[in-house]
Design a protein around this motif. Structure first.
Motif, PDB file in Angstrom:
ATOM      1  N   LYS A 167      13.564  42.146  58.566  1.00  0.00           N
ATOM      2  CA  LYS A 167      12.447  43.041  58.266  1.00  0.00           C
ATOM      3  C   LYS A 167      12.170  44.010  59.409  1.00  0.00           C
ATOM      4  O   LYS A 167      11.731  45.135  59.188  1.00  0.00           O
ATOM      5  CB  LYS A 167      11.194  42.219  57.969  1.00  0.00           C
ATOM      6  N   THR A 168      12.430  43.561  60.655  1.00  0.00           N
ATOM      7  CA  THR A 168      12.177  44.421  61.817  1.00  0.00           C
ATOM      8  C   THR A 168      13.307  45.407  62.039  1.00  0.00           C
ATOM      9  O   THR A 168      13.078  46.614  62.191  1.00  0.00           O
ATOM     10  CB  THR A 168      11.976  43.557  63.071  1.00  0.00           C
ATOM     11  N   GLU A 169      14.545  44.909  62.054  1.00  0.00           N
ATOM     12  CA  GLU A 169      15.704  45.776  62.323  1.00  0.00           C
ATOM     13  C   GLU A 169      16.921  45.222  61.588  1.00  0.00           C
ATOM     14  O   GLU A 169      17.535  44.248  62.057  1.00  0.00           O
ATOM     15  CB  GLU A 169      15.974  45.854  63.820  1.00  0.00           C
ATOM     16  N   PRO A 170      17.289  45.785  60.447  1.00  0.00           N
ATOM     17  CA  PRO A 170      18.461  45.296  59.716  1.00  0.00           C
ATOM     18  C   PRO A 170      19.752  45.536  60.504  1.00  0.00           C
ATOM     19  O   PRO A 170      20.036  46.656  60.933  1.00  0.00           O
ATOM     20  CB  PRO A 170      18.442  46.110  58.414  1.00  0.00           C
ATOM     21  N   LEU A 171      20.505  44.485  60.699  1.00  0.00           N
ATOM     22  CA  LEU A 171      21.780  44.562  61.412  1.00  0.00           C
ATOM     23  C   LEU A 171      22.877  43.942  60.550  1.00  0.00           C
ATOM     24  O   LEU A 171      22.628  42.975  59.814  1.00  0.00           O
ATOM     25  CB  LEU A 171      21.705  43.816  62.750  1.00  0.00           C
ATOM     26  N   PRO A 172      24.090  44.470  60.635  1.00  0.00           N
ATOM     27  CA  PRO A 172      25.187  43.882  59.840  1.00  0.00           C
ATOM     28  C   PRO A 172      25.467  42.426  60.195  1.00  0.00           C
ATOM     29  O   PRO A 172      25.806  41.634  59.310  1.00  0.00           O
ATOM     30  CB  PRO A 172      26.380  44.789  60.170  1.00  0.00           C
ATOM     31  N   SER A 188      15.948  42.708  48.909  1.00  0.00           N
ATOM     32  CA  SER A 188      14.548  42.807  48.475  1.00  0.00           C
ATOM     33  C   SER A 188      13.576  42.825  49.653  1.00  0.00           C
ATOM     34  O   SER A 188      12.459  43.328  49.525  1.00  0.00           O
ATOM     35  CB  SER A 188      14.210  41.643  47.547  1.00  0.00           C
ATOM     36  N   LEU A 189      13.988  42.286  50.802  1.00  0.00           N
ATOM     37  CA  LEU A 189      13.120  42.279  51.972  1.00  0.00           C
ATOM     38  C   LEU A 189      13.084  43.629  52.664  1.00  0.00           C
ATOM     39  O   LEU A 189      12.114  43.937  53.375  1.00  0.00           O
ATOM     40  CB  LEU A 189      13.587  41.206  52.966  1.00  0.00           C
ATOM     41  N   LYS A 190      14.112  44.421  52.492  1.00  0.00           N
ATOM     42  CA  LYS A 190      14.187  45.747  53.146  1.00  0.00           C
ATOM     43  C   LYS A 190      14.820  46.709  52.160  1.00  0.00           C
ATOM     44  O   LYS A 190      16.016  47.024  52.222  1.00  0.00           O
ATOM     45  CB  LYS A 190      15.015  45.655  54.427  1.00  0.00           C
ATOM     46  N   GLN A 191      14.026  47.199  51.230  1.00  0.00           N
ATOM     47  CA  GLN A 191      14.552  48.072  50.190  1.00  0.00           C
ATOM     48  C   GLN A 191      14.726  49.486  50.722  1.00  0.00           C
ATOM     49  O   GLN A 191      14.119  49.885  51.723  1.00  0.00           O
ATOM     50  CB  GLN A 191      13.613  48.064  48.987  1.00  0.00           C
ATOM     51  N   ASN A 192      15.604  50.218  49.998  1.00  0.00           N
ATOM     52  CA  ASN A 192      15.880  51.623  50.345  1.00  0.00           C
ATOM     53  C   ASN A 192      16.366  51.764  51.783  1.00  0.00           C
ATOM     54  O   ASN A 192      15.959  52.665  52.521  1.00  0.00           O
ATOM     55  CB  ASN A 192      14.640  52.494  50.117  1.00  0.00           C
ATOM     56  N   HIS A 193      17.234  50.856  52.169  1.00  0.00           N
ATOM     57  CA  HIS A 193      17.842  50.909  53.495  1.00  0.00           C
ATOM     58  C   HIS A 193      19.351  50.793  53.329  1.00  0.00           C
ATOM     59  O   HIS A 193      19.834  49.969  52.530  1.00  0.00           O
ATOM     60  CB  HIS A 193      17.313  49.785  54.387  1.00  0.00           C
ATOM     61  N   PRO A 194      20.129  51.600  54.057  1.00  0.00           N
ATOM     62  CA  PRO A 194      21.586  51.553  53.852  1.00  0.00           C
ATOM     63  C   PRO A 194      22.206  50.202  54.169  1.00  0.00           C
ATOM     64  O   PRO A 194      23.167  49.794  53.499  1.00  0.00           O
ATOM     65  CB  PRO A 194      22.101  52.657  54.788  1.00  0.00           C
ATOM     66  N   GLU A 195      21.693  49.503  55.183  1.00  0.00           N
ATOM     67  CA  GLU A 195      22.276  48.197  55.496  1.00  0.00           C
ATOM     68  C   GLU A 195      22.071  47.204  54.376  1.00  0.00           C
ATOM     69  O   GLU A 195      22.940  46.364  54.118  1.00  0.00           O
ATOM     70  CB  GLU A 195      21.662  47.663  56.798  1.00  0.00           C
ATOM     71  N   SER A 196      20.917  47.279  53.692  1.00  0.00           N
ATOM     72  CA  SER A 196      20.684  46.379  52.553  1.00  0.00           C
ATOM     73  C   SER A 196      21.678  46.660  51.425  1.00  0.00           C
ATOM     74  O   SER A 196      22.264  45.733  50.838  1.00  0.00           O
ATOM     75  CB  SER A 196      19.253  46.553  52.045  1.00  0.00           C
ATOM     76  N   SER A 197      21.890  47.944  51.127  1.00  0.00           N
ATOM     77  CA  SER A 197      22.839  48.288  50.070  1.00  0.00           C
ATOM     78  C   SER A 197      24.262  47.899  50.455  1.00  0.00           C
ATOM     79  O   SER A 197      25.037  47.413  49.606  1.00  0.00           O
ATOM     80  CB  SER A 197      22.758  49.786  49.778  1.00  0.00           C
TER      81      SER A 197
END
Length: 525
Positions: free
Chosen positions: A291-296, A323-332
């Motif tokens: 939630k703070t910083e999405p990392l691979p 679902s925890l970080k939507q609309n983020h490239p790492e999530s996709s």
């Protein structure tokens, strides 16, 4: 003000006393050597007061005359000292302004007027003047002489540290910084340099003790100290994970407690918990950091955190992470990778394309190339995605002082600064890009570089026409590749005139071979 009031009170008391005596008449009789002296009480009081005042005045005059040599000597000594301090102050200001000549002149004046044993600043001004004059050897000798004086020792260590830094001798610089940190842990420069040296050696416990000392002396704020402790504990846990698991577990959990949103700390804490089969707690740690910083790395560890899961179960965990970080490239991208492993190519393609739309970058297009190859095997489309990957900006990575690393490190390999690595996109690289329709002409403002001259550009077409030559052109010399005169009476035919003249060093390509190669040449688009 108080002294004035005190004097007024004394005068007022004396006045009251004399008034009291005046209101009460009386006589005072003194018999001395057969004679009898009789005076009034008021006259007697005045006489006694005058005798006392005369005695005090006589004593003051006698003392002043007696101490006059010492007083005169003290006056000249104070005047000499004032002149010396004035010269020292002017010299320090000149040294700060970079005026070496004035600093040296005032240093000599101050040394004549003030003893250097009484005023250590004279040694500092002397060393500063030597530095301004470029005499670094003499300056180092001055700083080394300061080490013998307890009052000047820290100043000497600071000067030697700066000189070692100037010479690039990091070992000597850290040696002086370590001595200074031992004497005064509150010194920021000494503590930082010692901290860098301990982290490079892997002395995590010593570095943590130094951070605690800085925190206790309030040299650094509490939040800064906790962040640095989290970095050191993370590095300690990573180094002890295979050798001493229990110590690594304690360090990793404490690092995650101090800095829950720090990705590397969360990753090592989750690895520790997964190794103890505590998947639920480890997943929560990763979710908080995500939630703070999405990392691979967090996504990879989260998706594969539960051993024995099927590919569809991993896809479910990836969707939960999304679902925890939507609309983020790492999530996709995390969902796209899991869908590719599950062979759900439609979902993988849609998520990868969504990531490319949100943030066009190299990794998204490479993933699309993998999906295209796995789904259709169309090499043309694969090459198209690869060409876009070449043109796209680079993926985010751990960057510190211009150094790009695939893995996080606790300190910068260039400067040794603690917690220097940041997760961001590296600077754009210069290189030859493949032109492609639909792509923007420029992504980053980069100075234009002249393109390399393609093959065949050295061919010069000579057009033989009758035209008027300007006078300015006629005055210029003929080019080096002018037509040579015909020999043996040969004349130029129309075909010869149409044939381009080639440079002597370039035999060129046979026209028939060039036309044949043009028909067989591979075209990407």
């Amino acid at each position: 003000m108080i002294r004035i009031l005190f004097y007024l009170a004394i005068v007022f008391a004396l006045g009251l006393g004399f008034a009291w005596l005046a209101d009460r008449p009386g006589d005072m009789v003194v018999t001395f050597s057969g004679y009898q002296y009789k005076v009034s009480l008021m006259v007697a009081a005045v006489a006694i007061t005058a005798i006392v005042a005369a005695t005090m005045l006589t004593w003051w005059l006698t003392k002043a005359v007696w101490n006059s040599p010492f007083t005169i000597a003290r006056h000249f000594r104070a005047r000499r000292r004032d002149r010396g301090y004035q010269a020292l102050s002017t010299g320090m200001i000149a040294a700060g302004a970079g005026d070496a000549a004035l600093a040296r002149k005032k240093n000599k004046e101050a040394a004549k007027l003030i003893n250097s044993d009484q005023e250590p600043l004279i040694l500092l001004l002397d060393a500063q003047a030597s530095l301004l004059e470029g005499d670094h050897d003499t300056a180092r000798q001055k700083f080394e002489a300061m080490l013998d004086d307890p009052e000047m020792r820290l100043l000497g260590l600071r000067g030697l540290y700066l000189e070692a830094e100037r010479l690039g001798d990091r070992a000597a610089a850290r040696h002086y910084a370590g001595r200074a940190a031992g004497l005064a842990p509150q010194l920021g420069w000494a503590a930082d340099s010692t901290l860098e040296e301990k982290t490079e050696r892997g002395d995590w416990d010593g570095a943590l003790a130094l951070i605690d000392a800085q925190k206790s002396t309030r040299q650094i704020e509490r939040d800064v100290a906790n962040n640095k402790r989290a970095v050191l504990l993370t590095a300690k846990a990573m180094s002890l994970f295979e050798g001493d698991f229990n110590a690594a577990r304690v360090a990793a959990l404490e690092a995650n407690r101090l800095r829950p949103g720090f990705g590397p700390a969360a990753a090592i804490a989750a690895r520790v918990l997964f190794r103890q089969n505590d998947v639920r707690k480890g997943s929560k740690v990763l979710e908080t950091a995500w939630k703070t910083e999405p990392l691979p790395d967090i996504a990879e560890l989260y998706v594969h955190g539960r051993p024995g899961d099927a590919v569809l179960d991993r896809l479910v965990r990836a969707k939960k992470l999304q679902s925890l970080k939507q609309n983020h490239p790492e999530s996709s991208l995390a969902v796209a990778r899991a869908a590719l492993e599950a062979q759900d190519y439609m979902l993988a393609r849609s998520e990868a394309e969504a990531a490319a739309r949100m943030q066009p970058r190299e990794g998204a297009y490479l993933l699309l190339a993998d999906i295209e190859e796995a789904q259709s095997g169309d090499q043309g489309r694969v090459r198209q995605w690869l060409s876009r990957a070449v043109r796209a900006p680079r993926d985010p990575a751990w960057v510190a002082d211009g150094v790009v690393s695939e893995r996080w490190a606790p300190f910068s390999p260039v400067t040794g600064r603690l917690d220097a690595f940041e997760w961001k996109a590296p600077e754009e690289r210069l290189g030859h890009l493949i032109e492609q329709d639909g792509e923007p002409a420029e992504r980053v403002s980069i100075p234009s570089i002249p393109a390399a001259q393609p093959a065949g550009d050295d061919i010069v077409d000579v057009i033989v026409e009758d035209e008027v030559v300007p006078e300015t052109m006629a005055a210029q010399p003929a080019p080096a590749y002018a037509l040579p005169p015909a020999t043996d009476g040969a004349t130029l035919t129309d075909d010869d005139k149409a044939e381009p003249i080639r440079l002597p060093d370039d035999p060129g390509v046979d026209p028939e071979v060039e036309r044949a190669n043009a028909q067989k040449r591979f075209r990407l688009f």
